[in-house]
Design an enzyme around this catalytic site. Structure first.
Site: not given
Length: 575
Positions: A204, A207, A293, A199-200
């Site tokens: 929340h 996730h 995605r 992740t970047r």
């Protein structure tokens, strides 16, 4: 048991060269040196710690061309992204770089020698081909294409490196694991299956539910492995994001998850980047990897279309599944079911069931406005952290960049704006006039194109620092070149955090009027040849193609111009 490294052996150069540490450090004192860029520093760290295994240095021409063409190193090993060390013709001449030359590579933050490069070759890349093949298109709307065009130098150096030391960090030191250290951690805890999550962005509840579900289905543990190197310009800064990750880790079942930081410079290369991310996580010991995605997608191209298809990344990872030897976990879009107070994959929700979701755009809007963010979407600790770093628009800094000919009225407009902003209150106001600060920021620079752009970059750096602290900043350089203005806007947007609100105002007062009303005779001196490189005389002013506002002091009074700028800021919610 941790996954086998890519290529079969973890290339931990720091461990390999430890016995040479003192010798290499002494040698570096007498070697010519290159001070690395931020991207080069990230790349070097992952070469040295084994994250880029099987690489042992920056790619030579054979490896580079093979990777660009085939996603493989010259020896056939899968590797989809070029990892290169760019230098200029000036660097080559200044350092007398030839094959066989040894060069010290230095950290730009503290000037420490990190490694010694033995140059194998020097070559000129085809940047257009690199952009088209690796990034999908030679389109400057792609942040890495823009970086390739404006910041990557003309030549690449290939060669193996010997490690002196890893970069020194003062932030989140306990969370910075090398692949060797993370593998040892997994072994100590007897983690045999590890699902890595890239992740970047802040995380929340969705996730958390996604990663917990992925781990439980595979009877595995979770590695939250966010990028804290270079990401997409405008992303939430890594300090804020890591505080978010630390808060959300407490929400995982006891013993399920672990947080480690990845010093990667992302290329936002979509499908190729997904394969690259899988290789890196494999080197860090993960057995499974979540591919989202539009994984590592940069957004829209110049035609307003997505650069990559939504599932292109997943398809490319599946294509190389056997060689990657890491199990892909497709990202499942999670949605909230209010009737049962739970998250479910969207394709498993019964028809007719009420669902709730908040998009990233809507979240940012709520943060800017100070609007409530429901606890079903995120956690109180996460929202508190985001609000601290991203205040509402009325509390954010901004930069007004006025550009135009000398004597166009831009300095007068700037001073008037300073007065108006002071009247509004709520922020400190800083005025950066081009001519008056030249002696302070760029006394050694002339009036050449390169010198003007360099001066503008320095000015923009100061503006970004002030805006990040919440100030209203008014810049009024001549800034005659389109590329210089674009670089300035990019620097401010990237470096100013929540204050990265920059507006380009073209003071389009005609040159004839500027000359006619020049009481100090500066244009006359330039025409006589007393001033060289003067814009409007022997240097062309490039009219901005995408100004946020164009004004003309021959058609508008200064109060009218100032009012139009104030209205622009009001529409953006900044005043």
């Amino acid at each position: 048991m941790a996954n086998t490294p890519h290529g079969g052996v973890l290339k931990d150069l720091h461990a390999r060269d430890a016995y040479l540490h003192n010798q290499l450090k002494d040698e570096a004192l007498s070697l010519p040196d290159i001070v690395l860029t931020e991207r080069q520093l990230c790349d070097l760290e992952l070469i040295m710690n084994g994250g880029f295994s099987p690489l042992e240095g920056f790619m030579d021409q054979k490896d580079y061309e093979s990777v660009v063409e085939t996603l493989r190193l010259a020896d056939g090993v899968l590797f989809p992204i070029p990892v290169t060390l760019d230098v200029s013709q000036y660097d080559i001449e200044r350092l007398s770089i030839v094959p066989g030359k040894r060069i010290a590579l230095r950290d730009p933050r503290d000037d420490e020698a990190l490694a010694v490069l033995s140059v194998d070759d020097i070559y000129k890349p085809d940047k257009v081909k690199e952009a088209a093949n690796v990034l999908g298109a030679d389109d400057p709307a792609h942040p890495s294409v823009a970086y390739l065009r404006s910041r990557v130098k003309d030549y690449y150096l290939g060669g193996k490196i010997q490690a002196i030391q890893l970069p020194t960090y003062f932030d989140y030191v306990a969370l910075r694991y090398t692949p060797t250290e993370l593998r040892a951690h997994f072994k100590k805890l007897a983690w045999r299956k590890v699902v890595a999550f890239q992740t970047r962005n802040p995380m929340h509840r969705a996730h958390r539910e996604l990663t917990v579900r992925a781990a439980r289905l595979r009877q595995a543990n979770v590695l939250i492995h966010p990028v804290v190197g270079m990401t997409k310009p405008g992303d939430v800064d890594h300090y804020t994001r890591v505080r978010v990750y630390e808060a959300i880790m407490a929400k995982y079942p006891n013993g399920m998850g672990h947080l480690a930081l990845l010093p990667l410079a992302m290329r936002m290369a979509g499908p190729r980047e997904a394969v690259w991310h899988a290789i890196i996580r494999k080197n860090y010991g993960a057995t499974h990897f979540i591919v989202g995605r539009d994984h590592a997608g940069p957004g829209k191209n110049s035609q307003g279309q997505d650069f990559y298809g939504p599932y292109d990344a997943q398809e490319l990872v599946i294509k190389y599944h056997d060689e990657l030897n890491i199990e892909m976990v497709p990202f499942q879009m999670m949605t909230y079911i209010p009737s049962t107070d739970e998250y479910m994959p969207i394709d498993e929700v019964p028809v007719g069931t009420e669902t709730l979701n908040i998009s990233g755009t809507e979240l940012r809007k709520r943060l800017r406005a100070g609007a409530p963010i429901p606890d079903w979407f995120s956690y109180e600790e996460v929202v508190k952290t985001l609000r601290e770093s991203y205040p509402p628009r009325l509390k954010q800094g901004f930069v007004i960049l006025l550009t135009g000919y000398y004597n166009s009225g831009k300095d007068t407009i700037a001073r008037a704006l300073q007065t108006v902003f002071n009247q509004h209150g709520g922020r400190s106001v800083s005025l950066l006039l081009g001519d008056s600060i030249r002696s302070e920021l760029a006394p050694e620079l002339g009036l050449s194109r390169e010198a003007r752009n360099q001066q503008l970059q320095r000015l923009s750096f100061v503006a970004a620092e002030l805006a990040r602290a919440g100030a209203a900043v008014i810049m009024a350089p001549i800034a005659p070149h389109e590329d210089g203005r674009a670089s300035a806007k990019n620097l401010i947007s990237h470096a100013a955090g929540a204050g990265g609100n920059v507006f380009l105002i073209h003071v389009a007062t005609p040159l004839e009027h500027c000359e006619k009303t020049d009481r100090h005779g500066v244009y006359a001196s330039a025409h006589k040849g007393d001033i060289q490189g003067f814009v409007g005389v022997d240097e062309r002013y490039e009219v901005p193609r995408k100004a946020d506002l164009a004004v003309d002091t021959t058609q508008q009074t200064i109060p009218e111009v100032v009012h139009s700028i104030v209205l622009l800021l009001e529409t953006q919610g900044l005043i």
